[in-house]
Scaffold this motif. Sequence first.
Motif, PDB file in Angstrom:
ATOM      1  N   SER A 170       0.804  -1.243  -0.190  1.00  0.00           N
ATOM      2  CA  SER A 170       0.095  -0.019   0.113  1.00  0.00           C
ATOM      3  C   SER A 170       0.785   1.196  -0.084  1.00  0.00           C
ATOM      4  O   SER A 170       2.137   1.282   0.530  1.00  0.00           O
ATOM      5  CB  SER A 170      -0.915  -0.066   1.194  1.00  0.00           C
ATOM      6  N   CYS A 171       0.405   2.284  -0.628  1.00  0.00           N
ATOM      7  CA  CYS A 171       1.067   3.766  -0.594  1.00  0.00           C
ATOM      8  C   CYS A 171       0.099   4.520  -0.135  1.00  0.00           C
ATOM      9  O   CYS A 171       0.288   5.934  -0.118  1.00  0.00           O
ATOM     10  CB  CYS A 171       1.552   4.159  -1.863  1.00  0.00           C
ATOM     11  N   ARG A 172      -1.097   4.162   0.620  1.00  0.00           N
ATOM     12  CA  ARG A 172      -1.981   5.166   1.403  1.00  0.00           C
ATOM     13  C   ARG A 172      -1.542   6.056   2.361  1.00  0.00           C
ATOM     14  O   ARG A 172      -0.494   5.633   3.060  1.00  0.00           O
ATOM     15  CB  ARG A 172      -3.294   4.518   1.733  1.00  0.00           C
ATOM     16  N   PRO A 173      -1.947   7.266   2.346  1.00  0.00           N
ATOM     17  CA  PRO A 173      -1.379   8.171   3.587  1.00  0.00           C
ATOM     18  C   PRO A 173      -1.901   8.033   4.684  1.00  0.00           C
ATOM     19  O   PRO A 173      -1.168   8.195   5.566  1.00  0.00           O
ATOM     20  CB  PRO A 173      -1.563   9.500   2.961  1.00  0.00           C
ATOM     21  N   TYR A 174      -3.131   7.544   4.826  1.00  0.00           N
ATOM     22  CA  TYR A 174      -3.565   7.310   6.183  1.00  0.00           C
ATOM     23  C   TYR A 174      -4.141   6.025   6.543  1.00  0.00           C
ATOM     24  O   TYR A 174      -4.214   5.188   5.713  1.00  0.00           O
ATOM     25  CB  TYR A 174      -4.751   8.729   6.432  1.00  0.00           C
ATOM     26  N   LEU A 175      -4.861   5.856   7.705  1.00  0.00           N
ATOM     27  CA  LEU A 175      -5.084   4.478   8.255  1.00  0.00           C
ATOM     28  C   LEU A 175      -6.230   3.877   7.268  1.00  0.00           C
ATOM     29  O   LEU A 175      -5.966   2.791   6.977  1.00  0.00           O
ATOM     30  CB  LEU A 175      -5.854   4.697   9.636  1.00  0.00           C
ATOM     31  N   ASP A 176      -7.177   4.747   6.830  1.00  0.00           N
ATOM     32  CA  ASP A 176      -8.272   4.201   6.223  1.00  0.00           C
ATOM     33  C   ASP A 176      -8.325   4.465   4.660  1.00  0.00           C
ATOM     34  O   ASP A 176      -9.099   3.916   3.727  1.00  0.00           O
ATOM     35  CB  ASP A 176      -9.557   4.609   6.598  1.00  0.00           C
ATOM     36  N   GLY A 177      -7.191   5.177   4.177  1.00  0.00           N
ATOM     37  CA  GLY A 177      -7.132   5.490   2.551  1.00  0.00           C
ATOM     38  C   GLY A 177      -6.614   6.997   2.563  1.00  0.00           C
ATOM     39  O   GLY A 177      -5.505   7.306   3.208  1.00  0.00           O
ATOM     40  N   ASP A 178      -7.233   7.684   1.591  1.00  0.00           N
ATOM     41  CA  ASP A 178      -6.593   8.973   1.286  1.00  0.00           C
ATOM     42  C   ASP A 178      -7.132  10.166   2.114  1.00  0.00           C
ATOM     43  O   ASP A 178      -6.619  11.228   1.947  1.00  0.00           O
ATOM     44  CB  ASP A 178      -6.979   9.375  -0.099  1.00  0.00           C
ATOM     45  N   SER A 179      -7.916  10.082   3.099  1.00  0.00           N
ATOM     46  CA  SER A 179      -8.375  10.817   3.998  1.00  0.00           C
ATOM     47  C   SER A 179      -8.226  10.713   5.386  1.00  0.00           C
ATOM     48  O   SER A 179      -8.473   9.425   5.892  1.00  0.00           O
ATOM     49  CB  SER A 179      -9.846  11.386   3.767  1.00  0.00           C
ATOM     50  N   LEU A 180      -8.122  11.690   6.439  1.00  0.00           N
ATOM     51  CA  LEU A 180      -7.980  11.627   7.886  1.00  0.00           C
ATOM     52  C   LEU A 180      -9.532  11.177   8.178  1.00  0.00           C
ATOM     53  O   LEU A 180     -10.375  11.702   7.625  1.00  0.00           O
ATOM     54  CB  LEU A 180      -7.577  12.752   8.367  1.00  0.00           C
ATOM     55  N   THR A 181      -9.534  10.341   9.169  1.00  0.00           N
ATOM     56  CA  THR A 181     -10.891   9.662   9.598  1.00  0.00           C
ATOM     57  C   THR A 181     -10.764   9.871  11.044  1.00  0.00           C
ATOM     58  O   THR A 181     -10.006  10.190  11.714  1.00  0.00           O
ATOM     59  CB  THR A 181     -11.123   8.351   9.310  1.00  0.00           C
ATOM     60  N   LEU A 182     -12.069   9.474  11.575  1.00  0.00           N
ATOM     61  CA  LEU A 182     -11.972   9.210  13.257  1.00  0.00           C
ATOM     62  C   LEU A 182     -10.859   8.475  13.748  1.00  0.00           C
ATOM     63  O   LEU A 182     -10.410   8.862  14.855  1.00  0.00           O
ATOM     64  CB  LEU A 182     -13.453   8.738  13.592  1.00  0.00           C
ATOM     65  N   ALA A 183     -10.633   7.589  12.997  1.00  0.00           N
ATOM     66  CA  ALA A 183      -9.552   6.636  13.692  1.00  0.00           C
ATOM     67  C   ALA A 183      -8.349   7.280  13.780  1.00  0.00           C
ATOM     68  O   ALA A 183      -7.214   7.339  14.737  1.00  0.00           O
ATOM     69  CB  ALA A 183      -9.425   5.325  12.861  1.00  0.00           C
ATOM     70  N   ASP A 184      -7.879   8.265  12.685  1.00  0.00           N
ATOM     71  CA  ASP A 184      -6.707   8.977  12.793  1.00  0.00           C
ATOM     72  C   ASP A 184      -6.737   9.954  13.990  1.00  0.00           C
ATOM     73  O   ASP A 184      -5.591   9.950  14.471  1.00  0.00           O
ATOM     74  CB  ASP A 184      -6.339   9.859  11.241  1.00  0.00           C
ATOM     75  N   CYS A 185      -7.884  10.531  14.198  1.00  0.00           N
ATOM     76  CA  CYS A 185      -8.200  11.424  15.160  1.00  0.00           C
ATOM     77  C   CYS A 185      -7.754  10.797  16.603  1.00  0.00           C
ATOM     78  O   CYS A 185      -7.432  11.654  17.421  1.00  0.00           O
ATOM     79  CB  CYS A 185      -9.407  12.254  15.167  1.00  0.00           C
ATOM     80  N   ASN A 186      -7.892   9.723  16.842  1.00  0.00           N
ATOM     81  CA  ASN A 186      -7.751   8.964  17.902  1.00  0.00           C
ATOM     82  C   ASN A 186      -6.118   8.521  18.034  1.00  0.00           C
ATOM     83  O   ASN A 186      -5.440   8.544  19.203  1.00  0.00           O
ATOM     84  CB  ASN A 186      -8.782   7.590  18.068  1.00  0.00           C
ATOM     85  N   LEU A 187      -5.687   8.041  17.022  1.00  0.00           N
ATOM     86  CA  LEU A 187      -4.592   7.467  16.904  1.00  0.00           C
ATOM     87  C   LEU A 187      -3.376   8.428  16.989  1.00  0.00           C
ATOM     88  O   LEU A 187      -2.219   8.424  17.799  1.00  0.00           O
ATOM     89  CB  LEU A 187      -4.110   6.388  15.750  1.00  0.00           C
ATOM     90  N   LEU A 188      -3.352   9.539  16.021  1.00  0.00           N
ATOM     91  CA  LEU A 188      -2.326  10.631  15.784  1.00  0.00           C
ATOM     92  C   LEU A 188      -1.799  11.147  17.147  1.00  0.00           C
ATOM     93  O   LEU A 188      -0.659  11.189  17.365  1.00  0.00           O
ATOM     94  CB  LEU A 188      -2.571  11.213  14.790  1.00  0.00           C
ATOM     95  N   PRO A 189      -2.833  11.962  18.170  1.00  0.00           N
ATOM     96  CA  PRO A 189      -2.252  12.233  19.392  1.00  0.00           C
ATOM     97  C   PRO A 189      -1.520  11.516  20.061  1.00  0.00           C
ATOM     98  O   PRO A 189      -0.498  11.883  20.726  1.00  0.00           O
ATOM     99  CB  PRO A 189      -3.761  12.823  19.848  1.00  0.00           C
ATOM    100  N   LYS A 190      -1.865  10.337  20.184  1.00  0.00           N
ATOM    101  CA  LYS A 190      -1.096   9.311  20.894  1.00  0.00           C
ATOM    102  C   LYS A 190       0.147   9.054  20.316  1.00  0.00           C
ATOM    103  O   LYS A 190       1.232   8.853  21.217  1.00  0.00           O
ATOM    104  CB  LYS A 190      -2.091   8.132  21.042  1.00  0.00           C
ATOM    105  N   LEU A 191       0.184   8.835  19.116  1.00  0.00           N
ATOM    106  CA  LEU A 191       1.556   8.732  18.368  1.00  0.00           C
ATOM    107  C   LEU A 191       2.470   9.723  18.692  1.00  0.00           C
ATOM    108  O   LEU A 191       3.723   9.608  18.747  1.00  0.00           O
ATOM    109  CB  LEU A 191       1.469   8.427  17.227  1.00  0.00           C
TER     110      LEU A 191
END
Length: 250
Positions: A170-191
């Motif tokens: 895969s070369c997608r930029p974010y967890l679920d595809g090409d767009s930031l999602t709720l999952a990214d909003c949860n994970l990124l602050p922790k990372l």
Amino acid sequence: MQRGLMDRKTAADTPEIELFVKASSDAESVGNCPFCQRLFMILWLKGANFKITTVDMKQPQPSLKALAPGSQPPFLLYNGDVKTDTNKIEEFLEENLAPPQYPKLCCRYKESTSIGEDIFRKFSAYIKNPNPVLNEMLEKKFLSTLVKLNMYFDTPLLHELDHNPNATESCRPYLDGDSLTLADCNLLPKLNIVKVVCKKYRNFDIPAELKGLKRYLDNAYKRDEFRFTCPNDSEILIAYQSVAKYLNTK
């Protein structure tokens, strides 16, 4: 301290939204709180009109105590109604700030919402341990969660395979595809917390070999919705100075 209005929509029926977040140690900016940042990101990604108000936890205003008694930030004021549970606020915003006026942020893939859920727990055990004898074991357990997350980023998702059935990476930029999602909003602050605290207390950097995870973070830090909602690194370290431990080599 009120931080101003995020002007995104001008429709007459735009809801009145105010997000209360933890203030920094000097009470002038956003403090360290991954849950606060999560909701801040969601509202920004939704393109909503909202106020962001920082709450000085050392000297909270009496009016805020009355607004959400017994609650700590984040909490939300939506058309005068107070909401205090982060998960329920997320669900509420996804339901009420909906298409066509606002974008949908939920994930297409269930795995995107659960991958990485062990990272923060393993990180906490690793960073709170002062015993050198246990350090290698705890670091391996923590690292295994990063490797698992990296494998998810390297593996093509179904929509990628539909586009290219022969894709092996895969070369997608974010967890679920090409767009930031709720999952990214949860994970990124922790990372972000993981990155800052591990460097300070263990001189540990996320390995360059984890190319999928590195690609993810590189893309995320280019996004205003993430970069400008992050607390200063100093705020993260202040928050962790009483719990994170240097290894006791004596």
